[in-house]
Design a protein around this motif. Structure first.
Motif, PDB file in Angstrom:
ATOM      1  N   HIS A  12       3.617   2.593   6.714  1.00 53.76           N
ATOM      2  CA  HIS A  12       4.910   2.106   6.512  1.00 53.76           C
ATOM      3  C   HIS A  12       4.889   1.037   7.812  1.00 53.76           C
ATOM      4  N   THR A  13       5.369  -0.332   7.363  1.00 54.08           N
ATOM      5  CA  THR A  13       5.431  -1.434   8.040  1.00 54.08           C
ATOM      6  C   THR A  13       6.893  -1.899   8.079  1.00 54.08           C
ATOM      7  N   GLY A  14       7.911  -1.143   7.645  1.00 57.77           N
ATOM      8  CA  GLY A  14       9.347  -1.544   7.800  1.00 57.77           C
ATOM      9  C   GLY A  14       9.887  -1.226   9.144  1.00 57.77           C
ATOM     10  N   ILE A  18       1.943   3.302  11.152  1.00 58.70           N
ATOM     11  CA  ILE A  18       3.499   2.919  11.111  1.00 58.70           C
ATOM     12  C   ILE A  18       3.777   1.704  12.217  1.00 58.70           C
ATOM     13  N   SER A  19       4.959   1.000  11.751  1.00 60.55           N
ATOM     14  CA  SER A  19       5.267   0.101  12.757  1.00 60.55           C
ATOM     15  C   SER A  19       5.525   0.861  14.058  1.00 60.55           C
ATOM     16  N   LYS A  20       5.156   0.093  15.114  1.00 60.47           N
ATOM     17  CA  LYS A  20       5.428   0.520  16.654  1.00 60.47           C
ATOM     18  C   LYS A  20       6.972   0.744  16.824  1.00 60.47           C
ATOM     19  N   ILE A  60      -0.432   2.961  15.422  1.00 60.32           N
ATOM     20  CA  ILE A  60       0.387   1.674  15.368  1.00 60.32           C
ATOM     21  C   ILE A  60       0.040   0.468  14.494  1.00 60.32           C
ATOM     22  N   ALA A  61       0.623   0.262  13.595  1.00 55.83           N
ATOM     23  CA  ALA A  61       0.323  -0.664  12.661  1.00 55.83           C
ATOM     24  C   ALA A  61      -0.103  -2.123  13.368  1.00 55.83           C
ATOM     25  N   GLU A  62       0.576  -2.388  14.268  1.00 55.10           N
ATOM     26  CA  GLU A  62       0.455  -3.935  15.018  1.00 55.10           C
ATOM     27  C   GLU A  62      -0.938  -4.010  15.503  1.00 55.10           C
ATOM     28  N   LEU A  66      -3.934  -4.137   6.112  1.00 53.05           N
ATOM     29  CA  LEU A  66      -3.832  -3.070   7.141  1.00 53.05           C
ATOM     30  C   LEU A  66      -4.867  -1.925   6.669  1.00 53.05           C
ATOM     31  N   LEU A  67      -4.681  -1.550   5.678  1.00 52.02           N
ATOM     32  CA  LEU A  67      -5.559  -0.413   5.196  1.00 52.02           C
ATOM     33  C   LEU A  67      -7.317  -0.614   5.301  1.00 52.02           C
ATOM     34  N   ASN A  68      -7.628  -2.003   4.833  1.00 52.56           N
ATOM     35  CA  ASN A  68      -8.783  -2.420   4.999  1.00 52.56           C
ATOM     36  C   ASN A  68      -9.405  -2.701   6.542  1.00 52.56           C
ATOM     37  N   THR A  69      -8.643  -3.218   7.389  1.00 55.05           N
ATOM     38  CA  THR A  69      -8.590  -3.382   8.715  1.00 55.05           C
ATOM     39  C   THR A  69      -9.159  -2.062   9.279  1.00 55.05           C
ATOM     40  N   TYR A  70      -7.954  -1.097   9.289  1.00 57.67           N
ATOM     41  CA  TYR A  70      -8.093   0.224   9.793  1.00 57.67           C
ATOM     42  C   TYR A  70      -9.385   0.926   9.564  1.00 57.67           C
ATOM     43  N   THR A  71      -9.645   0.945   8.227  1.00 59.16           N
ATOM     44  CA  THR A  71     -10.730   1.797   7.554  1.00 59.16           C
ATOM     45  C   THR A  71     -12.076   1.091   8.206  1.00 59.16           C
TER      46      THR A  71
END
Length: 127
Positions: free
Chosen positions: A7-9, A34-36, A51-53, A86-91
């Motif tokens: 969730h990045t809102g 999730i968003s910071k 933290i998404a950022e 985000l999913l690609n970078t995180y995984t």
């Protein structure tokens, strides 16, 4: 089984709590990206809070959608698309090879280990 939610809102959707609690009933390893600005609103323990950022890269920053309503649901269309970056970078950075990504407003009523076995035992590939 790793389940990744994103969730990045800027507004915390409280139904994420229901989703996480349901996933925990089936012993899934929950990662919440999730968003910071919202991370302190997550009160459920025993999940990986991310933290998404920290995972935003050039692909994320350069992606844009033409002719969309930027005010619709807290930037819904852009954040819906950007979460895949985000999913690609995180995984990739965390070397997570097998996982499921589901929408935050869905509830699962099973352990996905059997589904994973089915998918990994053949020529099927998920994306």
């Amino acid at each position: 089984m790793d389940i990744i939610l994103i969730h990045t809102g800027t507004e915390y959707p409280h139904y994420i709590n229901d989703c996480i609690l349901q996933l925990k009933k089936y012993k899934h390893n929950v990662h919440l990206i999730i968003s910071k600005c919202l991370i302190n609103m997550v009160t459920i323990d025993d999940i990986k809070k991310v933290i998404a950022e920290d995972y935003i890269d050039d692909k994320f920053n350069s992606f844009d959608i033409k002719n969309y309503d930027k005010n619709f649901r807290d930037g819904f269309w852009l954040s819906t698309s950007n979460r895949f970056f985000l999913l690609n970078t995180y995984t990739t950075k965390n070397k997570i090879l097998n996982f499921f990504h589901i929408e935050n407003d869905n509830l699962l009523f099973t352990n996905l280990v059997e589904v994973e076995k089915l998918l990994s035992g053949g020529v099927h590939e998920m994306s």
